[in-house]
Design a protein around this motif. Structure first.
Motif, short mmCIF file in Angstrom:
data_model
loop_
_atom_site.label_atom_id
_atom_site.label_comp_id
_atom_site.label_asym_id
_atom_site.label_seq_id
_atom_site.Cartn_x
_atom_site.Cartn_y
_atom_site.Cartn_z
N HIS A 68 21.82 -13.94 10.92
CA HIS A 68 21.93 -12.51 10.61
C HIS A 68 20.86 -11.67 11.30
O HIS A 68 21.16 -10.79 12.09
CB HIS A 68 21.86 -12.29 9.10
N VAL A 107 26.56 -17.04 14.89
CA VAL A 107 27.16 -16.70 13.59
C VAL A 107 27.73 -17.95 12.90
O VAL A 107 28.54 -18.69 13.45
CB VAL A 107 28.26 -15.64 13.77
N CYS A 108 27.29 -18.13 11.67
CA CYS A 108 27.57 -19.35 10.91
C CYS A 108 29.06 -19.72 10.87
O CYS A 108 29.42 -20.88 11.04
CB CYS A 108 27.01 -19.23 9.50
N HIS A 109 29.93 -18.74 10.64
CA HIS A 109 31.34 -19.08 10.43
C HIS A 109 32.03 -19.58 11.69
O HIS A 109 33.03 -20.28 11.62
CB HIS A 109 32.09 -17.89 9.83
N SER A 304 31.20 -10.36 16.01
CA SER A 304 31.22 -10.86 14.61
C SER A 304 32.08 -12.11 14.42
O SER A 304 32.80 -12.51 15.33
CB SER A 304 31.68 -9.79 13.62
N CYS A 369 24.90 -12.04 14.25
CA CYS A 369 25.69 -11.07 13.49
C CYS A 369 25.49 -9.65 14.03
O CYS A 369 26.33 -8.78 13.81
CB CYS A 369 25.29 -11.10 12.02
N LEU A 373 26.60 -5.95 10.08
CA LEU A 373 26.17 -5.48 8.75
C LEU A 373 24.93 -4.61 8.85
O LEU A 373 24.08 -4.62 7.97
CB LEU A 373 25.95 -6.65 7.78
N ASN A 394 34.76 -6.84 9.95
CA ASN A 394 35.64 -7.00 8.80
C ASN A 394 35.43 -6.01 7.67
O ASN A 394 36.21 -5.97 6.72
CB ASN A 394 35.53 -8.43 8.26
N ARG A 400 27.96 0.42 6.34
CA ARG A 400 28.05 -1.00 6.66
C ARG A 400 27.39 -1.36 8.00
O ARG A 400 26.74 -2.37 8.14
CB ARG A 400 29.53 -1.43 6.67
S1 SF4 Z 1 30.72 -10.70 8.46
FE1 SF4 Z 1 29.27 -10.00 9.99
S2 SF4 Z 1 27.30 -10.29 8.98
FE2 SF4 Z 1 28.76 -11.52 7.86
S3 SF4 Z 1 28.66 -13.55 8.81
FE3 SF4 Z 1 30.29 -12.41 9.84
S4 SF4 Z 1 29.26 -11.53 11.62
FE4 SF4 Z 1 27.67 -12.11 10.20
#
Ligand code: SF4
Lengths: 433, 180
Positions: A68, A107-109, A304, A369, A373, A394, A400
């Motif tokens: 982040h 980014v983790c996901h 993102s 990220c 955010l 998202n 935001r």
């Molecule tokens: S929504 Fe945005 S802040 Fe949250 S993990 Fe995904 S890239 Fe990072």
């Protein structure tokens, strides 16, 4: 009555033959993921409750991905990554993606599946609401808070309520110019931001089967934007091939029974979806892009976990190739791997970064990220003033992406790129003819 | 059955109050388990509300709120899983949020941390209150209600989760129950 895929996974994880919506059950976690925003607090809870000398329940199960607040001068953010580093060292954790080192991921996901941590049939908890992304791999994945994560860290278990499932069946073939982002935005628009509160959102049908892994992730990623507990897509050959290419661990694929019980079933025709956007300040304020031609934008943001995967950039590059943007356009690969793949990917003999540079985009940001955010004020791409930003992210709640005076319009990478070319919300089909 | 009374001024909000409005992302560098930073999070509670909210939840420069009760509409706490959200409210001195519905993770985080009572209403009652009204919430088992200006509104029972919050969160609860 049969069971849904979510129920099968939760039954297995709780050592039962069957579970039903509403059951409160203790489930065993396969993976607990945390990052720099919630990791330090999770570790704080873990130590407070289990003692300074406590060990995590399973070293292999804990994955720590700072992503982040990485590229900022803010000292507290650096302190937080240091807390993670100390903990990883003390516990001897093997899965840590440390900023500033070759193991840094982004980014983790997007990093989790790239590194083989997502497997069908498993239970993945993450201290991030978009953990629902990983339902794209046929697993149960959901976001939790620090306290619950501290609990999982120490015990490997969590008490959860089995969600009822809502099925979204999408028949047919998506039209040119329509992406997974348009599908999920339209669904959120139809349901409202609390339309699936507490529920599992299960996506199926020929149009979903036809989607790539990247696109399936986009759909599941935004389940939380309708209040969903998890999004899920049954694993198929594409999933299995992807997962096997990233891990040697064995896994089990589940499918919903034909007579499984659903709270509701929504049927869509793929041909009815159009490129669409969600206007400020709610992801369910959804309109077709073609209806909003007068809506001016000041910048475009492509990045993102939702819209910063390789295919998202390929889509944007198709539109931007050989054209010039009219507004500041920010390109942020979600992960280092995505960035590398963008260097290799060619359209008309040019790699994606060359296309973006020639189109007049801003110098790309480092994988993270970034401004998705907002974050600290020196964050790349952050809206620090009254900007109206069309973004592949998202969420578009007030403030935001930074300043409370800024506005975010959510869109697919195709739509964001097309809008960058005109300075107004634009249906990408205009450029795909 | 123990009886719990929460008394004080109410702060009224609308629908879909998301976690960025409760605690803006720029303050997420604060770690809730570090005591000074816990307090600091409280001082920023609801600082992400748009300008049309004339009243701030925390008076300028203050660390705590004068409103222990929040009354809101639908989908309170939607958005991110940041536990900083219920914690910032709890640290500011909020004891209960009444809303016609809650987003799942926020609701769960209130219970797991034991920071505050997330109480649902059967109908949207926010319109019957204005910020600053004095009110009193009574929680006595399944009987949950709020009274203000001589009127009484029945609220939904907290069910199983009352015990978890009353015991101080998921850890104390799990210990009491012999789970850990
Ligand atoms: S929504 Fe945005 S802040 Fe949250 S993990 Fe995904 S890239 Fe990072």
């Amino acid at each position: 009555m049969g069971m849904t895929i979510t129920e099968y996974i939760l039954a297995k994880a709780s050592g039962r033959r069957r579970v039903d919506p509403g059951d409160n059950i203790w489930v065993s976690a396969d993976i607990l993921m945390t990052h720099d925003v919630c990791g330090p607090g999770t570790i704080g809870v873990f130590k407070r409750e289990f003692g300074e000398k406590a060990k995590v329940w399973n070293k292999e199960g804990v994955v720590i991905i700072p992503d982040h607040y990485i590229f900022t001068a803010d000292p507290k953010c650096h302190r937080n990554v240091d807390i993670l580093r100390d903990f990883v060292k003390e516990q001897g954790l093997p899965h840590f993606y440390d900023p500033g080192t070759p193991s840094y991921a982004g980014v983790c996901h997007v990093a989790l599946p790239e590194n083989g941590h997502c497997r069908p049939g498993e239970v993945l908890f993450g201290t991030d609401s978009h953990t629902c992304t990983h339902g794209a791999f046929g697993e149960f994945a959901t976001g939790i808070g620090n306290t619950d994560a501290g609990f999982v860290m120490g015990t490997g278990k969590l008490l959860i309520k089995v969600p009822a499932s809502i099925k979204f069946e999408i028949d047919g073939t998506l039209l040119d110019g329509v992406m997974a982002k348009d599908v999920i935005l339209k669904i959120i628009g139809d349901l409202g931001v609390d339309g699936a509160t507490y529920c599992a959102m299960e996506f199926s049908g020929p149009a979903i089967d036809a989607l790539s892994i990247d696109e399936r992730m986009t759909i599941c990623n935004m389940a939380i934007e309708a209040g969903g507990k998890n999004g899920i897509i049954a694993a198929d050959k594409k999933t299995v091939d992807f997962v096997k290419a990233h891990t040697d661990k064995s896994f089990e694929c589940f499918k919903s029974d034909k007579d499984a019980g659903y709270l509701k079933v929504y049927k869509y025709r793929a041909e009815d979806f159009r490129p669409c956007v969600a206007l400020p300040f709610s992801p369910d304020k959804v309109f077709n892009a073609s209806e909003l031609k007068d809506r001016k934008i000041d910048r475009a943001y492509i990045g993102s976990c939702t819209g910063g995967k390789l295919e998202d950039f390929i889509a944007a590059a198709k539109i931007l190739n050989g054209r010039k943007v009219k507004v500041d356009t920010f390109i942020i690969p979600s992960t280092v791997n995505v960035k590398r793949a963008m260097e290799k990917e060619k359209i008309d003999g040019k790699d994606l970064f060359t296309i973006f540079r020639e189109a007049g985009c801003q110098e790309p940001g480092e994988p993270s990220c970034a401004a998705c955010l907002g974050g600290p004020e020196d964050t790349y791409g952050r809206c620090n003033n009254k900007e109206v930003c069309i973004s592949t992210t998202n969420r578009n709640f007030p403030g935001r992406m930074g300043s409370i005076d800024s506005q975010t319009i959510l869109a697919s990478p195709l739509t964001a790129a097309a809008s960058a070319l005109t300075g107004y919300v634009t249906d990408p089909c205009e450029f795909l003819k | 059955m123990s009886k719990k009374i929460i008394k004080g001024k109410v702060f009224v909000l609308g629908d879909n109050i998301d976690t960025d409005q409760i605690i803006p992302a720029k303050y997420l560098n604060l770690v809730p388990t570090i005591p000074e930073e816990y307090k600091k999070l409280g001082s920023y509670a609801l600082s992400g509300l748009p300008a049309e909210h004339k009243t701030s939840y925390i008076r300028n420069g203050g660390m705590e709120t004068e409103y222990p009760i929040i009354i809101a509409g639908r989908n309170f706490g939607c958005g991110s899983s940041r536990e900083h959200a219920p914690i910032s409210l709890g640290a500011a001195g909020c004891e209960a949020v009444i809303a016609s519905s809650f987003a799942r993770i926020f609701f769960r985080n209130c219970i797991s941390t034991g920071e505050l009572y997330p109480i649902e209403t059967a109908t949207d009652i926010a319109g019957n209150f204005k910020t600053g009204d004095e009110a009193e919430i009574t929680i006595e088992g399944a009987d949950v209600h709020i009274t203000s200006n001589g009127k009484k509104y029945t609220l939904k029972s907290l069910g199983d989760v009352l015990e978890v919050i009353d015991s101080g969160g998921i850890f104390t609860y799990a210990r009491k129950a012999g789970m850990i």
